[in-house]
Write an enzyme that holds these catalytic residues in place. Structure first.
Site, short mmCIF file in Angstrom:
data_model
loop_
_atom_site.label_atom_id
_atom_site.label_comp_id
_atom_site.label_asym_id
_atom_site.label_seq_id
_atom_site.Cartn_x
_atom_site.Cartn_y
_atom_site.Cartn_z
N CYS A 130 0.91 -1.23 0.00
CA CYS A 130 -0.03 -0.04 -0.21
C CYS A 130 0.95 1.15 0.14
O CYS A 130 0.56 2.05 -0.74
CB CYS A 130 -0.82 0.07 1.15
SG CYS A 130 -0.39 -0.44 2.72
N HIS A 243 -2.97 6.66 4.61
CA HIS A 243 -1.57 6.80 4.91
C HIS A 243 -1.19 8.06 4.50
O HIS A 243 -1.84 8.75 3.32
CB HIS A 243 -0.74 5.72 4.06
CG HIS A 243 -0.78 4.47 4.69
ND1 HIS A 243 -1.45 4.12 5.81
CD2 HIS A 243 -0.39 3.22 4.26
CE1 HIS A 243 -1.45 2.95 5.98
NE2 HIS A 243 -0.70 2.04 4.95
#
Ligand SMILES: NC(=O)c1ccc[n+]([C@@H]2O[C@H](COP(=O)([O-])OP(=O)(O)OC[C@H]3O[C@@H](n4cnc5c(N)ncnc54)[C@H](OP(=O)(O)O)[C@@H]3O)[C@@H](O)[C@H]2O)c1
Length: 340
Positions: A130, A243
């Protein structure tokens, strides 16, 4: 195809698995039959999809019979165990785990960047880490402006990157701290509420944690730049979802102008510039959560290096960092009729 594909999701009850189901509905993914697979823990659980209850089954070899596309998001060891059964049954496997990412026979794909890595005979396509996907979405478009020599990256990674269990753990720890009770971390190695810590993966002999190694190796593979110099520090922050990354891109000559960088991002699919200096508004997890696009801002020259460009990036790692990227891969495969 007219009645839709037979699709299996291994890890359907997890944080990424749930996003698959949402995306299938939102994007009208051509499903005729959906098989939801997990462990014995959640076998028998019912999940609503397109208004109908679907029962979660324990994964087994038989569950892959007749499957066209299998999305795997149940961890690397499960992918290694079950991918051979799925591919033997004729399914295309789009794998979210790290199991096959660095396998030279398996393409590691972000469709906007390196779709050409996929060939018609591929039976497994790997979805990158990711943090690597979010980084690549911001960095790859810049290759149009100048040669990239080096990346320096610090990540600010949310609880959702650690799965549904870590998200609940952050909520529980936060409630406990606010109530003045002792907090007992269940999934994190250190207190998580009102704290941050170096990424919770094993450290190698050179001092890099596993997440940092993945970002370095996978970014090089996606860009096709095996010698690209990359320095990454991965940190877990007490954010529930999405994130962030602070990125310095170093070029082989003077960094492109901010205007040129903005222009390139304005044409980059899946990237949205959020760079409002007047209002001090830049990419934030609260704004990238639930969004398909990766947000890029704080676009500025590196004051310490004429060849450097600084960025701050935020992306929903359950979406573009995981399920969305995997669904996009499958959609591309369907379009060009690769393996399905
Ligand atoms: N979270 C992210 O942002 C992210 C991003 C990129 C890639 N990934 C990768 O995606 C995968 C899943 O992550 P996640 O965040 O969704 O984790 P999660 O929320 O913990 O979900 C794990 C899923 O795997 C299933 N599972 C666990 N052990 C199993 C077994 N022995 N047999 C069958 N199913 C099993 C679980 O089913 P039960 O309900 O039965 O336990 C659950 O559905 C991991 O490989 C992870 O590295 C995650």
């Amino acid at each position: 195809m007219s009645n839709g594909l037979t699709v299996a999701v291994l890890g359907a009850t997890g944080a990424v698995g749930r996003e698959f189901l949402d995306l299938f509905e939102k994007r009208n993914f051509p499903i005729g039959e959906l098989r939801l697979l997990a462990s014995t823990r959640s076998a028998g659980e019912k999940i609503l999809f397109r208004g109908q209850e679907h029962v979660v089954r324990e994964v087994s070899a038989e569950q892959f019979e007749g499957v066209d596309i299998a999305f795997f998001s149940a961890g690397a060891s499960r992918s290694r165990e079950w991918a051979p059964f799925a591919t033997a049954a004729g399914a295309l496997v789009v794998d979210n785990s790290s199991a096959f990412r660095m396998d030279t026979c398996v393409p590691l794909v972000v469709p906007e960047i390196n779709w050409e890595a996929v060939s018609p005979n591929d039976k497994i396509i790997a979805n990158p880490n990711c943090s690597a996907i979010i980084l690549m979405m911001a960095v790859a478009p810049l290759r149009r402006l100048a040669k990239i020599e080096r990346l320096i990256v610090s990540t600010y990674q949310s609880a959702s990157g650690g799965g549904a269990g870590m998200m609940q753990d952050l909520l529980d720890q936060t409630s406990e701290v606010l109530a003045g009770r002792p907090s007992t971390p269940k999934t994190t190695p250190h207190p998580y509420a009102f704290n941050l810590f170096s990424h919770n993966t094993a450290i190698n002999s050179e001092g890099a944690n596993e997440e940092e190694t993945k970002v370095v190796e996978e970014s090089r593979k996606i860009l096709g730049m095996p010698d690209l110099r990359i320095n990454v520090t991965c940190v877990r922050v007490p954010v529930l979802r999405a994130h962030c990354e602070s990125v310095t891109v170093e070029f082989d000559g003077p960094a492109p102008s901010e205007e040129a960088v903005r222009e390139v991002f304005s044409h980059a699919p899946g990237v949205r510039v959020v760079d409002d200096r007047a209002n001090n508004r830049f990419p934030m997890p609260s704004e990238s959560s639930g969004q398909d696009d990766v947000l890029v801002g704080r676009i500025r020259q590196d004051p310490s290096n004429p060849n450097g460009l600084c960025l701050f990036v935020s992306g929903d790692q359950l979406l573009k960092g995981a399920a969305l990227n995997a669904v996009q891969i499958a959609e591309h495969c369907i379009k060009v009729r690769v393996s399905v």
